[in-house]
Design an enzyme around this catalytic site. Sequence first.
Site, PDB file in Angstrom:
ATOM      1  N   ASP A  38       3.240  -6.782  10.897  1.00  9.19           N
ATOM      2  CA  ASP A  38       2.590  -5.531  11.286  1.00  9.19           C
ATOM      3  C   ASP A  38       3.406  -4.955  12.440  1.00  9.19           C
ATOM      4  O   ASP A  38       4.343  -5.595  12.928  1.00  9.19           O
ATOM      5  CB  ASP A  38       1.135  -5.783  11.720  1.00  9.19           C
ATOM      6  CG  ASP A  38       0.237  -4.570  11.531  1.00  9.19           C
ATOM      7  OD1 ASP A  38       0.506  -3.543  12.187  1.00  9.19           O
ATOM      8  OD2 ASP A  38      -0.717  -4.638  10.737  1.00  9.19           O
ATOM      9  N   ASP A  61       8.431  -2.902  10.622  1.00  9.36           N
ATOM     10  CA  ASP A  61       8.146  -1.563  10.115  1.00  9.36           C
ATOM     11  C   ASP A  61       8.571  -1.553   8.658  1.00  9.36           C
ATOM     12  O   ASP A  61       9.772  -1.551   8.348  1.00  9.36           O
ATOM     13  CB  ASP A  61       8.918  -0.519  10.915  1.00  9.36           C
ATOM     14  CG  ASP A  61       8.738   0.902  10.390  1.00  9.36           C
ATOM     15  OD1 ASP A  61       7.972   1.097   9.412  1.00  9.36           O
ATOM     16  OD2 ASP A  61       9.369   1.818  10.945  1.00  9.36           O
ATOM     17  N   ASN A  84       0.017  -4.559   1.803  1.00  6.49           N
ATOM     18  CA  ASN A  84      -1.215  -3.996   2.326  1.00  6.49           C
ATOM     19  C   ASN A  84      -0.979  -2.912   3.375  1.00  6.49           C
ATOM     20  O   ASN A  84      -1.864  -2.095   3.614  1.00  6.49           O
ATOM     21  CB  ASN A  84      -2.063  -5.121   2.938  1.00  6.49           C
ATOM     22  CG  ASN A  84      -3.252  -4.598   3.699  1.00  6.49           C
ATOM     23  OD1 ASN A  84      -4.209  -4.103   3.113  1.00  6.49           O
ATOM     24  ND2 ASN A  84      -3.190  -4.672   5.027  1.00  6.49           N
ATOM     25  N   TYR A 153      -1.862  11.081   1.797  1.00  6.28           N
ATOM     26  CA  TYR A 153      -2.457   9.769   1.579  1.00  6.28           C
ATOM     27  C   TYR A 153      -2.863   9.602   0.118  1.00  6.28           C
ATOM     28  O   TYR A 153      -2.543   8.596  -0.527  1.00  6.28           O
ATOM     29  CB  TYR A 153      -3.666   9.588   2.491  1.00  6.28           C
ATOM     30  CG  TYR A 153      -4.294   8.212   2.394  1.00  6.28           C
ATOM     31  CD1 TYR A 153      -3.652   7.101   2.926  1.00  6.28           C
ATOM     32  CD2 TYR A 153      -5.525   8.026   1.758  1.00  6.28           C
ATOM     33  CE1 TYR A 153      -4.218   5.837   2.846  1.00  6.28           C
ATOM     34  CE2 TYR A 153      -6.096   6.770   1.668  1.00  6.28           C
ATOM     35  CZ  TYR A 153      -5.447   5.677   2.214  1.00  6.28           C
ATOM     36  OH  TYR A 153      -6.009   4.434   2.117  1.00  6.28           O
ATOM     37  N   LYS A 157      -0.893   6.921  -2.375  1.00  2.58           N
ATOM     38  CA  LYS A 157      -1.643   5.840  -3.011  1.00  2.58           C
ATOM     39  C   LYS A 157      -1.609   5.967  -4.532  1.00  2.58           C
ATOM     40  O   LYS A 157      -1.548   4.963  -5.245  1.00  2.58           O
ATOM     41  CB  LYS A 157      -3.084   5.823  -2.506  1.00  2.58           C
ATOM     42  CG  LYS A 157      -3.224   5.338  -1.068  1.00  2.58           C
ATOM     43  CD  LYS A 157      -2.636   3.949  -0.862  1.00  2.58           C
ATOM     44  CE  LYS A 157      -2.978   3.359   0.489  1.00  2.58           C
ATOM     45  NZ  LYS A 157      -2.324   2.049   0.718  1.00  2.58           N
TER      46      LYS A 157
END
Length: 248
Positions: A38, A61, A84, A153, A157
Amino acid sequence: MNIDFSGKTVLVTGAAHGFGRAIALAFQTNGARVFACDLNAEGLAETAKLGGGAIETFMLDVGNRDAVQNTIGAIEPVDIVVNNAGGVRGQVGRPIEEISEGDWRSIFDVNLSGTFYVSQAAVPAMKARKWGRIVNISSGAGLGISLTGIQAYASAKAGQIGLTRQLAHELGPFGITVNNVAPGFIRSNPTTEQQWHAMGEEGQARLLQNIAMKRLGAPDDIANAVMFFASEKAGWITGQILSVDGGK
């Protein structure tokens, strides 16, 4: 159903909180060697603490292809990848004409490009062993519309779901499955907490009313779906999108 990942090495991105943390802890509990990454150092430290120090963490990153290649090259072979990392990067819904190029690219970098880069770096070792699992964490926004109204977004996705299906066909001959979990709204991180409170009591009630189970889920519900896709039980399942949303 007995699921065991002893002897497997797992990489979980976006593991500083929420879904990623729950997934990393679930793999660790089920015997895997877990690498959690992360950009949130404090959150990663908490994930490691909750894992009793058995989870190895590093800053990464995922939108930086060179960094991804170097990092995965240092820890490979990776047997299981869970893409994720994602989110809205602090953005809120705005009219299309107000969206800058930087705003658009920022969300695509972490939600779609990152999924591609991490998978790309991990696949050669999987091919060599004729076995691998890639599980992508998308969103109900990728199958319909985003509750946030953020165009990038929803688009990223949806693109991730398309990438899942494409890679499933490309990698299937090498014994690698690629599947996708599409969560519904779950209070799992600071962003979703903010969204929940911004709905107000009326909006919260309306959201719950549109869920068949009439309640919100939890990060462990997403982790459970990932455990199945990553297991031997799902060895003949690939290119699939599992909505974990309480029923719509």
